[in-house]
Design a protein around this motif. Structure first.
Motif, PDB file in Angstrom:
ATOM      1  N   THR A  50       0.849  -1.186   0.000  1.00 24.02           N
ATOM      2  CA  THR A  50       0.000   0.000   0.000  1.00 24.02           C
ATOM      3  C   THR A  50       0.886   1.238   0.000  1.00 24.02           C
ATOM      4  OG1 THR A  50      -1.852  -1.037   1.156  1.00 24.02           O
ATOM      5  CG2 THR A  50      -1.666   1.339   1.351  1.00 24.02           C
ATOM      6  N   VAL A  51       0.537   2.209  -0.836  1.00 24.96           N
ATOM      7  CA  VAL A  51       1.257   3.485  -0.881  1.00 24.96           C
ATOM      8  C   VAL A  51       0.379   4.561  -0.261  1.00 24.96           C
ATOM      9  CG1 VAL A  51       2.377   5.205  -2.349  1.00 24.96           C
ATOM     10  CG2 VAL A  51       2.477   2.790  -2.964  1.00 24.96           C
ATOM     11  N   ILE A  52       0.956   5.358   0.630  1.00 20.78           N
ATOM     12  CA  ILE A  52       0.244   6.472   1.256  1.00 20.78           C
ATOM     13  C   ILE A  52       0.913   7.773   0.819  1.00 20.78           C
ATOM     14  CG2 ILE A  52      -0.423   7.589   3.419  1.00 20.78           C
ATOM     15  CD1 ILE A  52      -0.372   4.832   4.733  1.00 20.78           C
ATOM     16  N   ILE A  53       0.099   8.677   0.261  1.00 18.23           N
ATOM     17  CA  ILE A  53       0.599   9.968  -0.223  1.00 18.23           C
ATOM     18  C   ILE A  53      -0.203  11.069   0.459  1.00 18.23           C
ATOM     19  CG2 ILE A  53       1.068  11.388  -2.252  1.00 18.23           C
ATOM     20  CD1 ILE A  53       0.714   8.799  -3.938  1.00 18.23           C
ATOM     21  N   LEU A  54       0.466  11.956   1.175  1.00 16.60           N
ATOM     22  CA  LEU A  54      -0.186  13.111   1.791  1.00 16.60           C
ATOM     23  C   LEU A  54      -0.204  14.256   0.785  1.00 16.60           C
ATOM     24  CD1 LEU A  54       1.509  13.110   5.332  1.00 16.60           C
ATOM     25  CD2 LEU A  54      -0.420  11.740   4.513  1.00 16.60           C
ATOM     26  N   ILE A  82       1.567   9.021  -8.920  1.00 14.10           N
ATOM     27  CA  ILE A  82       0.697   7.839  -8.955  1.00 14.10           C
ATOM     28  C   ILE A  82       1.068   6.907 -10.095  1.00 14.10           C
ATOM     29  CG2 ILE A  82      -1.672   7.068  -9.360  1.00 14.10           C
ATOM     30  CD1 ILE A  82      -2.587   9.615  -7.862  1.00 14.10           C
ATOM     31  N   GLU A  83       1.276   7.467 -11.280  1.00 16.36           N
ATOM     32  CA  GLU A  83       1.519   6.625 -12.445  1.00 16.36           C
ATOM     33  C   GLU A  83       2.796   5.814 -12.337  1.00 16.36           C
ATOM     34  OE1 GLU A  83      -0.930   8.958 -15.985  1.00 16.36           O
ATOM     35  OE2 GLU A  83       1.232   9.317 -15.768  1.00 16.36           O
ATOM     36  N   HIS A  84       3.799   6.324 -11.624  1.00 14.24           N
ATOM     37  CA  HIS A  84       5.039   5.570 -11.470  1.00 14.24           C
ATOM     38  C   HIS A  84       4.850   4.328 -10.603  1.00 14.24           C
ATOM     39  CE1 HIS A  84       7.324   8.854 -13.284  1.00 14.24           C
ATOM     40  NE2 HIS A  84       8.360   8.053 -13.298  1.00 14.24           N
ATOM     41  N   ILE A  85       3.963   4.406  -9.614  1.00 10.41           N
ATOM     42  CA  ILE A  85       3.853   3.313  -8.649  1.00 10.41           C
ATOM     43  C   ILE A  85       2.633   2.437  -8.884  1.00 10.41           C
ATOM     44  CG2 ILE A  85       2.525   4.624  -6.910  1.00 10.41           C
ATOM     45  CD1 ILE A  85       5.444   2.197  -6.217  1.00 10.41           C
ATOM     46  N   LEU A  86       1.669   2.923  -9.668  1.00  8.14           N
ATOM     47  CA  LEU A  86       0.402   2.223  -9.861  1.00  8.14           C
ATOM     48  C   LEU A  86       0.534   0.768 -10.335  1.00  8.14           C
ATOM     49  CD1 LEU A  86      -2.672   2.691  -9.650  1.00  8.14           C
ATOM     50  CD2 LEU A  86      -2.620   3.469 -12.030  1.00  8.14           C
ATOM     51  N   PRO A  87       1.449   0.457 -11.277  1.00  4.00           N
ATOM     52  CA  PRO A  87       1.481  -0.926 -11.806  1.00  4.00           C
ATOM     53  C   PRO A  87       1.910  -1.997 -10.812  1.00  4.00           C
ATOM     54  CG  PRO A  87       2.530   0.615 -13.334  1.00  4.00           C
ATOM     55  CD  PRO A  87       2.336   1.353 -12.047  1.00  4.00           C
ATOM     56  N   ILE A  88       2.549  -1.608  -9.702  1.00  2.00           N
ATOM     57  CA  ILE A  88       3.096  -2.643  -8.820  1.00  2.00           C
ATOM     58  C   ILE A  88       2.456  -2.685  -7.437  1.00  2.00           C
ATOM     59  CG2 ILE A  88       5.325  -2.604 -10.001  1.00  2.00           C
ATOM     60  CD1 ILE A  88       6.413  -1.174  -7.434  1.00  2.00           C
ATOM     61  N   LEU A 147       5.200   8.098   0.371  1.00  2.00           N
ATOM     62  CA  LEU A 147       5.707   8.981  -0.671  1.00  2.00           C
ATOM     63  C   LEU A 147       5.106  10.367  -0.516  1.00  2.00           C
ATOM     64  CD1 LEU A 147       5.661   6.994  -4.049  1.00  2.00           C
ATOM     65  CD2 LEU A 147       7.678   7.816  -2.824  1.00  2.00           C
ATOM     66  N   ASP A 148       5.884  11.401  -0.823  1.00  9.34           N
ATOM     67  CA  ASP A 148       5.340  12.738  -0.983  1.00  9.34           C
ATOM     68  C   ASP A 148       4.872  12.884  -2.425  1.00  9.34           C
ATOM     69  OD1 ASP A 148       5.968  13.336   1.635  1.00  9.34           O
ATOM     70  OD2 ASP A 148       7.867  14.313   1.132  1.00  9.34           O
ATOM     71  N   ALA A 149       3.952  13.804  -2.654  1.00 12.96           N
ATOM     72  CA  ALA A 149       3.382  13.954  -3.988  1.00 12.96           C
ATOM     73  C   ALA A 149       4.414  14.374  -5.028  1.00 12.96           C
ATOM     74  CB  ALA A 149       2.243  14.972  -3.964  1.00 12.96           C
ATOM     75  N   ASP A 150       5.450  15.095  -4.613  1.00 15.80           N
ATOM     76  CA  ASP A 150       6.472  15.539  -5.569  1.00 15.80           C
ATOM     77  C   ASP A 150       7.626  14.536  -5.697  1.00 15.80           C
ATOM     78  OD1 ASP A 150       7.618  15.967  -3.092  1.00 15.80           O
ATOM     79  OD2 ASP A 150       8.199  18.057  -3.470  1.00 15.80           O
ATOM     80  N   GLU A 151       7.406  13.327  -5.210  1.00 14.88           N
ATOM     81  CA  GLU A 151       8.395  12.254  -5.314  1.00 14.88           C
ATOM     82  C   GLU A 151       7.885  11.146  -6.228  1.00 14.88           C
ATOM     83  OE1 GLU A 151      10.159  12.734  -0.756  1.00 14.88           O
ATOM     84  OE2 GLU A 151       8.736  11.127  -1.216  1.00 14.88           O
ATOM     85  N   TYR A 152       8.805  10.348  -6.746  1.00 19.10           N
ATOM     86  CA  TYR A 152       8.435   9.167  -7.515  1.00 19.10           C
ATOM     87  C   TYR A 152       9.594   8.179  -7.499  1.00 19.10           C
ATOM     88  CZ  TYR A 152      11.056  11.531 -11.265  1.00 19.10           C
ATOM     89  OH  TYR A 152      12.027  12.182 -11.988  1.00 19.10           O
ATOM     90  N   LEU A 153       9.297   6.932  -7.802  1.00 14.36           N
ATOM     91  CA  LEU A 153      10.312   5.884  -7.817  1.00 14.36           C
ATOM     92  C   LEU A 153      10.944   5.797  -9.197  1.00 14.36           C
ATOM     93  CD1 LEU A 153       8.566   2.979  -5.859  1.00 14.36           C
ATOM     94  CD2 LEU A 153       9.673   5.041  -4.976  1.00 14.36           C
ATOM     95  N   THR A 154      12.252   5.588  -9.253  1.00 17.94           N
ATOM     96  CA  THR A 154      12.900   5.338 -10.530  1.00 17.94           C
ATOM     97  C   THR A 154      12.512   3.958 -11.040  1.00 17.94           C
ATOM     98  OG1 THR A 154      14.867   4.386  -9.496  1.00 17.94           O
ATOM     99  CG2 THR A 154      14.891   6.764  -9.903  1.00 17.94           C
ATOM    100  N   ASP A 155      12.657   3.765 -12.349  1.00 21.86           N
ATOM    101  CA  ASP A 155      12.371   2.449 -12.932  1.00 21.86           C
ATOM    102  C   ASP A 155      13.264   1.373 -12.312  1.00 21.86           C
ATOM    103  OD1 ASP A 155      10.495   3.626 -14.567  1.00 21.86           O
ATOM    104  OD2 ASP A 155      11.823   3.748 -16.305  1.00 21.86           O
ATOM    105  N   GLU A 156      14.513   1.747 -12.008  1.00 22.54           N
ATOM    106  CA  GLU A 156      15.452   0.780 -11.420  1.00 22.54           C
ATOM    107  C   GLU A 156      15.001   0.354 -10.026  1.00 22.54           C
ATOM    108  OE1 GLU A 156      17.493   3.237 -14.461  1.00 22.54           O
ATOM    109  OE2 GLU A 156      16.277   3.702 -12.689  1.00 22.54           O
ATOM    110  N   LEU A 157      14.485   1.305  -9.242  1.00 22.34           N
ATOM    111  CA  LEU A 157      14.002   0.951  -7.905  1.00 22.34           C
ATOM    112  C   LEU A 157      12.736   0.096  -7.991  1.00 22.34           C
ATOM    113  CD1 LEU A 157      14.115   1.069  -4.870  1.00 22.34           C
ATOM    114  CD2 LEU A 157      13.037   3.325  -4.942  1.00 22.34           C
ATOM    115  N   ILE A 158      11.872   0.391  -8.933  1.00 24.43           N
ATOM    116  CA  ILE A 158      10.669  -0.416  -9.115  1.00 24.43           C
ATOM    117  C   ILE A 158      11.030  -1.863  -9.437  1.00 24.43           C
ATOM    118  CG2 ILE A 158       8.697  -0.792 -10.653  1.00 24.43           C
ATOM    119  CD1 ILE A 158       8.385   2.270 -10.743  1.00 24.43           C
TER     120      ILE A 158
END
Length: 303
Positions: free
Chosen positions: A5-9, A21-27, A83-94
């Motif tokens: 579960t991802v929590i974003i404030l 959202i789009e970076h983390i949604l598939p996993i 996650l903060d809203a202005d953050e996202y995961l790199t493809d490598e981290l995913i």
């Protein structure tokens, strides 16, 4: 799909939220937005992407809001990612998460990532990178520690492991927005530094550094050392350390602005706030507490 579960404030994050959202949604099995009654299209964008939105009045700081989320959201997964809203995961981290998370032993209850900071569109590789933060943890085995600034996820049991790859902090707002936000941060940072000197805040310090990670512990020690140095000189030396000694100057104009504004201007503003408070109150702890409450609406006694 991971048991995650991802929590974003959020508050007025329409410029960032779709990317996050789009970076983390598939996993992930579930993404929850905890919104402080945004007046822009943050909620609309989130719902359009199929994300469930909860709203809670801003309680005054990130830690209280995130802990409210942990206590009130219908979480049903083993793992939680903050996650903060202005953050996202790199493809490598995913890819690393997909490969490694299911194999972690039960005793590993937290995962530390490296944070990559993008400023004015450029990755700041020199000066402070990498900052390592514990952002992934097993549900009910961690909380967000209560601090005005620099709050970390704190494990209640188990141990943490560090992954190889980065998540990204890339705010898309302009410099006026950034500067205004840091003016607001400055008083909170000033109170944190004054707390080191005068023990202003009513915090539970029975074991203040348990479970937050080695780099976070080191950062706290450095902060305590920084607090003991002379006002204004310490911000200058910090800038020199980042920009000269850590080779920030090799990365162009963007890096100069990053290290000057975040490493010197902001730190000098924090010291100016401390100077202002001490000029009004001297070294009288009770006067300082009352001054901060009356002028900045921060009640140290309730922290």
């Amino acid at each position: 799909m991971l048991d995650l579960t991802v929590i974003i404030l959020t508050y007025n994050e329409q410029i960032h939220i779709q990317r996050c959202i789009e970076h983390i949604l598939p996993i992930t099995k579930q993404i929850y937005i905890v919104d402080s009654f945004s007046s822009d299209n943050t909620i609309g964008i989130s719902k359009k992407l199929g994300v469930e939105v909860f709203q809670n009045k801003w309680p005054g700081d990130q830690a209280k809001q995130f802990n409210w989320a942990l206590n009130n959201l219908p979480i049903q997964t083993k793992w939680i990612l903050r996650l903060d809203a202005d953050e996202y995961l790199t493809d490598e981290l995913i890819e690393e998460l997909k490969l490694e998370l299911p194999k972690l032993p039960e005793a590993t209850t937290g995962v530390i990532f490296k944070r990559r900071h993008i400023y004015l569109g450029k990755w700041m590789k020199r000066g402070v990178y990498p900052v390592k933060l514990l952002r992934l943890f097993q549900y009910k085995k961690a909380v967000c520690e209560q601090r005005l600034m620099d709050e970390h996820i704190q494990l209640l049991e188990g141990e943490s492991i560090e992954f190889k790859h980065d998540f990204v902090d890339h705010n898309l707002n302009d410099l006026s927005w950034w500067s205004t936000k840091h003016v607001g941060y400055a008083i909170r940072e000033a109170v944190e530094l004054l707390d080191i000197e005068f023990n202003l805040l009513n915090k539970n310090e029975s074991n203040p550094s348990i479970g937050i990670g080695k780099q976070a512990e080191e950062k706290r020690k450095k902060k305590a050392s920084y607090a003991s140095k002379p006002l204004f000189l310490r911000s200058l030396f910090y800038f020199i350390y980042r920009y000269i000694i850590k080779l920030g100057f090799t990365e162009g104009k963007e890096a100069f602005l990053w290290h000057f504004l975040q490493g010197w201007w902001y730190r000098t503003l924090v010291d100016a706030k401390i100077f202002e408070i001490k000029k009004a109150c001297g070294n009288d702890r009770e006067k300082i507490i009352d001054y901060i409450r009356e002028n900045y609406n921060i009640d140290c006694r309730s922290m």
